[in-house]
Design an enzyme around this catalytic site. Sequence first.
Site, PDB file in Angstrom:
ATOM      1  N   LEU A 125      -5.296  10.409 -16.604  1.00 56.54           N
ATOM      2  CA  LEU A 125      -6.038  11.643 -16.396  1.00 56.54           C
ATOM      3  C   LEU A 125      -5.068  12.767 -16.009  1.00 56.54           C
ATOM      4  O   LEU A 125      -5.034  13.822 -16.640  1.00 56.54           O
ATOM      5  CB  LEU A 125      -7.092  11.427 -15.290  1.00 56.54           C
ATOM      6  CG  LEU A 125      -7.952  12.621 -14.911  1.00 56.54           C
ATOM      7  CD1 LEU A 125      -8.805  13.092 -16.089  1.00 56.54           C
ATOM      8  CD2 LEU A 125      -8.888  12.277 -13.724  1.00 56.54           C
ATOM      9  N   ARG A 269       9.520 -11.159  20.203  1.00 59.71           N
ATOM     10  CA  ARG A 269      10.592 -10.280  20.698  1.00 59.71           C
ATOM     11  C   ARG A 269      10.567 -10.209  22.225  1.00 59.71           C
ATOM     12  O   ARG A 269       9.570  -9.796  22.825  1.00 59.71           O
ATOM     13  CB  ARG A 269      10.396  -8.876  20.119  1.00 59.71           C
ATOM     14  CG  ARG A 269      11.389  -7.856  20.595  1.00 59.71           C
ATOM     15  CD  ARG A 269      12.771  -8.136  20.064  1.00 59.71           C
ATOM     16  NE  ARG A 269      13.711  -7.075  20.400  1.00 59.71           N
ATOM     17  CZ  ARG A 269      15.018  -7.190  20.232  1.00 59.71           C
ATOM     18  NH1 ARG A 269      15.548  -8.312  19.736  1.00 59.71           N
ATOM     19  NH2 ARG A 269      15.819  -6.191  20.552  1.00 59.71           N
ATOM     20  N   GLY A 340      10.437  -1.575  16.804  1.00 51.22           N
ATOM     21  CA  GLY A 340      11.602  -0.827  17.282  1.00 51.22           C
ATOM     22  C   GLY A 340      12.578  -0.581  16.136  1.00 51.22           C
ATOM     23  O   GLY A 340      12.165  -0.357  14.991  1.00 51.22           O
ATOM     24  N   GLU A 364      -5.957   8.910  -6.719  1.00 52.66           N
ATOM     25  CA  GLU A 364      -7.417   8.792  -6.903  1.00 52.66           C
ATOM     26  C   GLU A 364      -8.172   9.768  -5.988  1.00 52.66           C
ATOM     27  O   GLU A 364      -9.224   9.460  -5.443  1.00 52.66           O
ATOM     28  CB  GLU A 364      -7.869   7.337  -6.744  1.00 52.66           C
ATOM     29  CG  GLU A 364      -7.185   6.469  -7.790  1.00 52.66           C
ATOM     30  CD  GLU A 364      -7.846   5.161  -8.102  1.00 52.66           C
ATOM     31  OE1 GLU A 364      -9.071   5.061  -7.963  1.00 52.66           O
ATOM     32  OE2 GLU A 364      -7.124   4.253  -8.521  1.00 52.66           O
ATOM     33  N   GLY A 365      -7.571  10.949  -5.857  1.00 53.50           N
ATOM     34  CA  GLY A 365      -8.141  12.007  -5.024  1.00 53.50           C
ATOM     35  C   GLY A 365      -7.456  12.035  -3.673  1.00 53.50           C
ATOM     36  O   GLY A 365      -7.511  11.063  -2.925  1.00 53.50           O
TER      37      GLY A 365
HETATM   38  C1  LIG Z   1       2.456   6.945  -7.469  1.00 53.58           C
HETATM   39  C2  LIG Z   1       1.352   7.688  -8.157  1.00 53.58           C
HETATM   40  C3  LIG Z   1       0.513   6.997  -9.016  1.00 53.58           C
HETATM   41  C4  LIG Z   1      -0.490   7.676  -9.695  1.00 53.58           C
HETATM   42  N1  LIG Z   1      -1.250   7.013 -10.643  1.00 53.58           N
HETATM   43  C5  LIG Z   1      -2.047   7.741 -11.477  1.00 53.58           C
HETATM   44  C6  LIG Z   1      -2.673   7.124 -12.608  1.00 53.58           C
HETATM   45  O1  LIG Z   1      -2.530   5.915 -12.852  1.00 53.58           O
HETATM   46  N2  LIG Z   1      -3.422   7.900 -13.435  1.00 53.58           N
HETATM   47  C7  LIG Z   1      -3.618   9.223 -13.197  1.00 53.58           C
HETATM   48  O2  LIG Z   1      -4.315   9.870 -13.994  1.00 53.58           O
HETATM   49  N3  LIG Z   1      -3.056   9.829 -12.121  1.00 53.58           N
HETATM   50  C8  LIG Z   1      -2.265   9.119 -11.278  1.00 53.58           C
HETATM   51  N4  LIG Z   1      -1.655   9.735 -10.196  1.00 53.58           N
HETATM   52  C9  LIG Z   1      -1.908  11.152  -9.957  1.00 53.58           C
HETATM   53  C10 LIG Z   1      -2.645  11.419  -8.658  1.00 53.58           C
HETATM   54  O3  LIG Z   1      -4.003  11.065  -8.785  1.00 53.58           O
HETATM   55  C11 LIG Z   1      -2.432  12.902  -8.334  1.00 53.58           C
HETATM   56  O4  LIG Z   1      -1.080  13.022  -7.911  1.00 53.58           O
HETATM   57  C12 LIG Z   1      -3.378  13.413  -7.269  1.00 53.58           C
HETATM   58  O5  LIG Z   1      -4.680  13.467  -7.773  1.00 53.58           O
HETATM   59  C13 LIG Z   1      -2.976  14.792  -6.747  1.00 53.58           C
HETATM   60  O6  LIG Z   1      -2.677  15.670  -7.784  1.00 53.58           O
HETATM   61  P1  LIG Z   1      -1.293  16.510  -7.740  1.00 53.58           P
HETATM   62  O7  LIG Z   1      -0.216  15.531  -7.483  1.00 53.58           O
HETATM   63  O8  LIG Z   1      -1.216  17.339  -8.956  1.00 53.58           O
HETATM   64  O9  LIG Z   1      -1.428  17.436  -6.464  1.00 53.58           O
HETATM   65  P2  LIG Z   1      -2.153  18.868  -6.389  1.00 53.58           P
HETATM   66  O10 LIG Z   1      -3.506  18.775  -6.999  1.00 53.58           O
HETATM   67  O11 LIG Z   1      -1.225  19.904  -6.901  1.00 53.58           O
HETATM   68  O12 LIG Z   1      -2.320  19.037  -4.827  1.00 53.58           O
HETATM   69  C14 LIG Z   1      -1.277  19.508  -3.974  1.00 53.58           C
HETATM   70  C15 LIG Z   1      -1.880  19.686  -2.584  1.00 53.58           C
HETATM   71  O13 LIG Z   1      -2.926  20.679  -2.631  1.00 53.58           O
HETATM   72  C16 LIG Z   1      -4.142  20.114  -2.137  1.00 53.58           C
HETATM   73  N5  LIG Z   1      -5.258  20.709  -2.862  1.00 53.58           N
HETATM   74  C17 LIG Z   1      -5.413  20.847  -4.214  1.00 53.58           C
HETATM   75  N6  LIG Z   1      -6.580  21.417  -4.497  1.00 53.58           N
HETATM   76  C18 LIG Z   1      -7.196  21.658  -3.302  1.00 53.58           C
HETATM   77  C19 LIG Z   1      -8.444  22.218  -2.924  1.00 53.58           C
HETATM   78  N7  LIG Z   1      -9.312  22.669  -3.831  1.00 53.58           N
HETATM   79  N8  LIG Z   1      -8.731  22.305  -1.616  1.00 53.58           N
HETATM   80  C20 LIG Z   1      -7.859  21.846  -0.672  1.00 53.58           C
HETATM   81  N9  LIG Z   1      -6.667  21.307  -0.962  1.00 53.58           N
HETATM   82  C21 LIG Z   1      -6.352  21.203  -2.261  1.00 53.58           C
HETATM   83  C22 LIG Z   1      -4.000  18.619  -2.377  1.00 53.58           C
HETATM   84  O14 LIG Z   1      -4.885  17.873  -1.556  1.00 53.58           O
HETATM   85  C23 LIG Z   1      -2.541  18.412  -2.049  1.00 53.58           C
HETATM   86  O15 LIG Z   1      -2.391  18.345  -0.649  1.00 53.58           O
HETATM   87  C24 LIG Z   1      -0.686   9.059  -9.462  1.00 53.58           C
HETATM   88  C25 LIG Z   1       0.141   9.736  -8.567  1.00 53.58           C
HETATM   89  C26 LIG Z   1       1.171   9.078  -7.941  1.00 53.58           C
HETATM   90  C27 LIG Z   1       2.087   9.843  -7.026  1.00 53.58           C
END
Ligand SMILES: Cc1cc2nc3c(=O)[nH]c(=O)nc-3n(C[C@H](O)[C@H](O)[C@H](O)COP(=O)(O)OP(=O)(O)OC[C@H]3O[C@@H](n4cnc5c(N)ncnc54)[C@H](O)[C@@H]3O)c2cc1C
Length: 381
Positions: A125, A269, A340, A364-365
Site C-alpha cells: 500500500l 544478577r 543494566g 499498519e497505522g
Molecule cells: C519496517 C516497516 C515495514 C513496513 N511494512 C509495510 C508493508 O508491508 N506494506 C505497506 O504497505 N507499508 C508498510 N510499511 C509502511 C508503514 O505502514 C508506514 O511507514 C506508516 O503507515 C507511516 O507512513 P510514513 O512512514 O509515510 O509516515 P508519515 O505518514 O509521513 O508520518 C510521519 C509522521 O506524521 C504523523 N502524521 C501523519 N499524518 C498525520 C495526521 N493526519 N495527524 C497527526 N499526525 C500525522 C505520523 O503519525 C508520523 O508521526 C512499513 C514501514 C516500515 C518502517
Amino acid sequence: MNLELDEEHQMLRENIRRFAEEEIEPKAAHYDRTREFPYESVKKCAELGLMGVMADPNYGGAGLDSLSYVVAIEEISKVDASLGVILSVNNSLFCHPIEKYGTEDQKRKYLAPFAAGRKIGAYCLTEANAGSDAGSIRTSAVLQGDRWILNGAKVFVTNGIAADAVVLYAKTDPAAGSAKGISTFIIERTFPGYSLGKPETKMGITSSGSVEIVLENCPVPKENLLGGEGQGFKIALQTLDGGRIGIAAQALGIAQGALDKAVRYSKERVQFGKPISEQQAIQWMLADMATETDAARLMTYRAAYAKDNKERYTLEASMAKLFASEVANRVAYKAIQVFGGYGYIAEYPVERYYRDARITEIYEGTSEIQRMVIAANILKG
Ligand SMILES: Cc1cc2nc3c(=O)[nH]c(=O)nc-3n(C[C@H](O)[C@H](O)[C@H](O)COP(=O)(O)OP(=O)(O)OC[C@H]3O[C@@H](n4cnc5c(N)ncnc54)[C@H](O)[C@@H]3O)c2cc1C
C-alpha cells in the site's frame, strides 16, 4: 464473563510456545544479526499451519479463530518479532483479503499455496509520498484489452524480498478520489516489469525482508483484480483492521518476552550481596511491566473476540494496537534498565526486543493514526 483462555486455546499456546522455544528462538539472534530472511523458520511455521491460521482448510488454512491467531503471533514474537510480522503479513494482509474478496479461482490459485505456506505473500500500500495518507497513492493501473498495465513503486514492503505474490493497491480512476478511485490487484513476482529495489537497512525486525517493489508497465491479467474496480480503499482499510490485531499480538509478544527475560535476569544478577530482584526499585519496574503487559493482552484478546463473534472491531483493534505497541516500547525500555549495562550489549537479548518494539508504533497505522481512528469512533454518534 470468562477472561481465561479455554482448554483448546491453552493447549494451542503450550504447543506453539514449546515449538517457538525449541525451533525458533535458537536462530533468532542469528537472523537478527545477519538480516537474512528466515526461510527455514517460515517453513517450520508453515508445517504447523501458522502461515494461514484463520484461512479455510479447503484452501490450505488451519481454520482456527482470531484468538488462536493472536496466541500464535504472541508466542512467536516472544522469541522472534521479525518472524512474528512475517507471519502476520502473510495471514492478515495477504491471505485474508483474498479469502474475503477473492473469486473461487483466485482462492484456488493464490490463497491455497500461501495459506499452506508453500509460498509467501506481501502487502503493498505505502509509497514514498503516501504513508499515513494512503488515499494519495500514485501507482496507476490502466485497462488495456484484457490486462491492467501497472506503473509505480511501493516502499517498505515486509516480506518483499521473499514474496511470490503481493496484494497491491493502485489508482484505477484518479478523478474519483480515494474512496472510489483505488483498486486491488494480485501480482506475481514473475510478471514482466515487476522488480525489487534496494532492501531497507532497519533499526529492528531486521530479517523481515523489507524492500521497495517497482512496477514498470507491468501487465496484470484482468482476472487478478481483487474485489471489484474502485473497491480498493475499502479493502485496504478493512484488511488493516484485522492486521492491527496481529500487530497488537506481535507487540504483546515482545513485551512478554522482554518481561520474562528481565524477571529471570533479576533473580540471577547479584549486587550488594543479593539478587537485584530483592531491590524494591527493580520489583516496581517488574510490577509495572507485568501489569501493562497483562492489560495489553486483555485488550488484544477483546479485539480478537469481537472479530470472532462477527461484531464490529475497528475501534477495539485500533485501541489494542495503540496500547500494546506503546506497552512493548515501555516494557522493553525497562527490561534494558533491569539488565543494566548488559542490557545494552547485543549478546544479551533485550536490546533486540527494544529495537524490535519501536516499529509496532509505526506500521499498519502510526500511534497518531490509531488515536485519530479511536477519536472518530467515539465522537460519531
Ligand atoms: C519496517 C516497516 C515495514 C513496513 N511494512 C509495510 C508493508 O508491508 N506494506 C505497506 O504497505 N507499508 C508498510 N510499511 C509502511 C508503514 O505502514 C508506514 O511507514 C506508516 O503507515 C507511516 O507512513 P510514513 O512512514 O509515510 O509516515 P508519515 O505518514 O509521513 O508520518 C510521519 C509522521 O506524521 C504523523 N502524521 C501523519 N499524518 C498525520 C495526521 N493526519 N495527524 C497527526 N499526525 C500525522 C505520523 O503519525 C508520523 O508521526 C512499513 C514501514 C516500515 C518502517
